[in-house]
Write an enzyme that holds these catalytic residues in place. Structure first.
Site, PDB file in Angstrom:
ATOM      1  CB  SER A 134      29.696  32.661   8.194  1.00 15.77           C
ATOM      2  OG  SER A 134      30.633  33.480   7.517  1.00 15.77           O
ATOM      3  CE1 TYR A 147      27.474  37.248  10.127  1.00 13.69           C
ATOM      4  CE2 TYR A 147      29.625  36.451   9.431  1.00 13.69           C
ATOM      5  CZ  TYR A 147      28.251  36.463   9.291  1.00 13.69           C
ATOM      6  OH  TYR A 147      27.653  35.686   8.328  1.00 13.69           O
TER       7      TYR A 147
END
Length: 290
Positions: A134, A147
């Site tokens: 990410s 996350y």
């Protein structure tokens, strides 16, 4: 092999490789949804499809997945780890078990897939391992602490695996780092923020990320790729103007990443893959904001 194949980037990756007449091993937590994706892959031209329900956070289940795929097809040439989950909320508002569950899937689950894939690739002498990370592995933002932590660590794992596997010229390790992607995760994520997350206007389509995955596995070298038009400006601002970035990112996300209406707290799909509209389950393949 595609893990997190039930929706989002994982589903699109499976269908794209099916169009190349690949033989596919599909894994996610929801068998029902995997069967739907398997039918789409067969219709797209897959030479064979194996469905194997798997929770990648469980190392034994991951090894069982690899054993089944090797028994069915003889070998694995590409292992694409696309599964991920998230929860929105301030760090102190996210329950311990939810935080830990996200890290367990996103980081330890990816490590489980990488471990099994590399053992097989080293025995065969070749193979591509793709770990989908990410933008939030390079730029920390508020309201997705678990996350962000998992994706920062995953980027480090990609680099270590590239270093350690240099002595195997046939093995390639790829890190794919999307920015925001338009997937169902915003409605199925855990949420302790009090307002519902929504797809931000900066999001790209899953197909954009899949294109980067395919290009990586067509190459002859290990690679790491930022994917999304806002990635590099965000990384630049985060590194060069950290005080400005930290000052504006919270208000920016409150405006673009959440609705105004109140919602109740929920663990979303952190522990179970709930159904989404149309009978699909968001099973960790869909990507959160970043």
């Amino acid at each position: 092999m595609v893990t997190g194949a039930s929706s989002g980037i994982g589903r699109e990756t499976a269908i794209r490789f099916a169009g190349r007449h690949a033989r596919l091993a599909l894994a996610a937590r929801s068998e029902e949804t995997l069967e739907e994706v398997a039918e789409e892959c067969r219709a797209a031209g897959a030479a064979g499809v194996l469905v194997h329900p798997t929770d990648i956070a469980d190392a034994q289940q991951v090894q069982s997945l690899f054993d089944a795929a090797i028994t069915e097809f003889g070998r694995i040439d590409v292992a694409a780890q696309c599964a991920a989950i998230t929860a929105f909320g301030r760090f102190e508002d996210v329950p311990v078990e939810v935080f830990d569950g996200i890290v367990r899937t996103n980081l330890l689950g990816a490590a489980n897939v990488a471990r099994a894939a590399l053992a097989h690739f080293q025995s065969e002498g070749s193979g591509h391992l793709v770990l989908v990370g990410s933008l939030l592995g390079r730029t920390a933002v508020p309201f997705q602490s678990a996350y962000v932590v998992s994706k920062f660590a995953l980027r480090g794992l990609v680099r270590v695996l590239r270093q350690e596997n240099r002595r195997f010229p046939g093995i390639r390790v790829h890190g794919i780092y999307p920015g925001p992607v338009d997937t169902p995760v915003y409605s199925t994520a855990g949420n302790y923020f009090g307002r519902a997350p929504r797809v931000p206007p900066t999001a790209v389509s899953p197909g954009t990320i899949v294109g980067a995955i395919v290009r990586a596995t067509d190459g002859r070298r290990s690679s790491e790729r930022q994917v999304g038009w806002m990635n590099r400006p965000a990384i630049f601002t985060y590194a060069v103007l950290p005080a400005l970035f930290d000052a504006v990112i919270g208000p920016f996300l409150r405006v673009v990443a959440f609705t105004s209406g109140p919602v109740e707290s929920t663990s979303g799909n952190v522990f179970d893959p709930p159904p989404t509209p149309g009978g699909r389950a968001s099973d960790g393949a869909a990507r959160p904001a970043g």
